[in-house]
Scaffold this motif. Structure first.
Motif, short mmCIF file in Angstrom:
data_model
loop_
_atom_site.label_atom_id
_atom_site.label_comp_id
_atom_site.label_asym_id
_atom_site.label_seq_id
_atom_site.Cartn_x
_atom_site.Cartn_y
_atom_site.Cartn_z
N UNK A 133 0.82 -1.28 0.13
CA UNK A 133 -0.03 0.08 -0.13
C UNK A 133 1.01 1.30 0.03
N UNK A 134 2.02 1.16 0.77
CA UNK A 134 2.77 2.28 0.80
C UNK A 134 3.81 2.46 -0.49
N UNK A 135 3.76 1.64 -1.40
CA UNK A 135 4.75 1.90 -2.81
C UNK A 135 4.06 2.71 -3.55
N UNK A 136 4.72 3.80 -3.82
CA UNK A 136 4.20 4.75 -4.90
C UNK A 136 4.44 4.68 -6.35
N UNK A 137 5.25 3.61 -6.48
CA UNK A 137 5.77 3.28 -7.93
C UNK A 137 4.94 2.57 -8.77
N UNK A 138 3.77 1.80 -8.33
CA UNK A 138 2.92 1.05 -8.77
C UNK A 138 2.10 1.69 -10.14
N UNK A 139 2.36 1.32 -11.32
CA UNK A 139 1.70 1.73 -12.45
C UNK A 139 0.15 1.62 -12.37
N UNK A 140 -0.27 0.58 -11.99
CA UNK A 140 -1.60 0.22 -12.26
C UNK A 140 -2.58 1.08 -11.25
N UNK A 141 -1.83 1.70 -10.32
CA UNK A 141 -2.61 2.59 -9.45
C UNK A 141 -2.76 4.16 -10.11
N UNK A 142 -2.22 4.15 -11.03
CA UNK A 142 -2.25 5.67 -11.31
C UNK A 142 -3.39 6.35 -11.84
N UNK A 143 -4.33 5.43 -12.50
CA UNK A 143 -5.66 5.81 -12.96
C UNK A 143 -6.49 6.21 -11.91
N UNK A 144 -6.34 5.47 -10.97
CA UNK A 144 -7.24 5.76 -9.43
C UNK A 144 -6.72 6.88 -8.70
N UNK A 145 -5.34 7.37 -8.98
CA UNK A 145 -4.54 8.32 -8.07
C UNK A 145 -4.18 9.45 -9.02
N UNK A 146 -5.15 10.17 -9.63
CA UNK A 146 -4.58 11.24 -10.47
C UNK A 146 -4.08 12.43 -9.35
N UNK A 147 -3.54 13.42 -9.97
CA UNK A 147 -2.73 14.45 -8.93
C UNK A 147 -3.97 14.97 -7.66
N UNK A 148 -5.25 15.22 -7.95
CA UNK A 148 -5.75 15.81 -7.16
C UNK A 148 -6.18 14.77 -6.06
N UNK A 149 -6.26 13.36 -6.26
CA UNK A 149 -6.29 12.47 -5.23
C UNK A 149 -4.99 12.31 -4.42
N UNK A 150 -4.04 12.31 -5.07
CA UNK A 150 -2.93 12.38 -4.22
C UNK A 150 -2.73 13.27 -3.39
N UNK A 151 -3.03 14.50 -3.90
CA UNK A 151 -3.03 15.65 -2.95
C UNK A 151 -3.70 15.52 -1.63
N UNK A 152 -5.00 15.16 -1.81
CA UNK A 152 -5.95 15.22 -0.76
C UNK A 152 -5.73 13.97 0.10
N UNK A 153 -4.96 12.86 -0.37
CA UNK A 153 -4.72 11.66 0.45
C UNK A 153 -3.50 12.03 1.37
N UNK A 154 -2.59 12.80 0.82
CA UNK A 154 -1.44 13.49 1.75
C UNK A 154 -1.80 14.47 2.57
N UNK A 155 -2.75 15.34 2.08
CA UNK A 155 -3.28 16.58 2.67
C UNK A 155 -4.15 16.18 4.11
N UNK A 156 -5.19 15.29 4.03
CA UNK A 156 -5.82 14.91 5.04
C UNK A 156 -5.55 13.52 5.83
N UNK A 157 -4.50 12.74 5.09
CA UNK A 157 -4.00 11.47 5.74
C UNK A 157 -5.09 10.53 5.91
N UNK A 158 -4.69 9.47 6.73
CA UNK A 158 -5.71 8.62 7.44
C UNK A 158 -5.09 8.00 8.70
N UNK A 159 -5.90 7.36 9.42
CA UNK A 159 -5.27 6.32 10.53
C UNK A 159 -5.11 5.25 10.56
#
Length: 119
Positions: free
Chosen positions: A63-89
């Motif tokens: 889950x922590x591997x940011x290099x997986x190409x197949x995840x790119x489509x569901x993690x565009x810039x805005x999604x990556x931004x908000x995942x970082x910005x808000x985090x999770x527990x």
């Protein structure tokens, strides 16, 4: 209004996927993001973003591997931004909104998106 938590424990606004990176295509932003990543993210995500940093949880390395190409489509810039910005527990991803400016977070997004393996 506060966005509702989504699957995986992420808090994302409905339009997160459409949110545009103000630094898209900016090489200086990628370089700034790389330095910020090293300082703020590398201890968990690892120097190459593979989820193998010294503070990483080996049980969720995939889950922590940011290099997986197949995840790119569901993690565009805005999604990556908000995942970082808000985090999770769980699994833990510290929110950056109390540590970084939005500009710095977008610069990290610019850098992180260069780590994706080309498929």
């Amino acid at each position: 209004q506060q966005p509702a938590p989504r699957p995986g424990g992420w808090t994302l606004p409905e339009n997160a996927a459409e949110e545009k990176n103000p630094f898209a295509g900016d090489a200086k932003a990628v370089e700034a993001g790389k330095a910020l990543f090293k300082k703020n993210c590398e201890r968990c995500h690892g120097p190459g973003g593979k989820g193998d940093g010294p503070d990483a949880d080996p049980d969720i390395q995939e889950d922590m591997d940011l290099t997986v190409a197949r995840r790119a489509a569901r993690n565009p810039d805005g999604v990556v931004f908000y995942k970082m910005w808000n985090g999770r527990s769980r699994p833990k991803m510290p929110a950056v909104k109390d540590e970084l400016t939005k500009e710095q977070a977008w610069q990290i997004v610019s850098y992180v998106q260069t780590l994706r393996a080309k498929s």
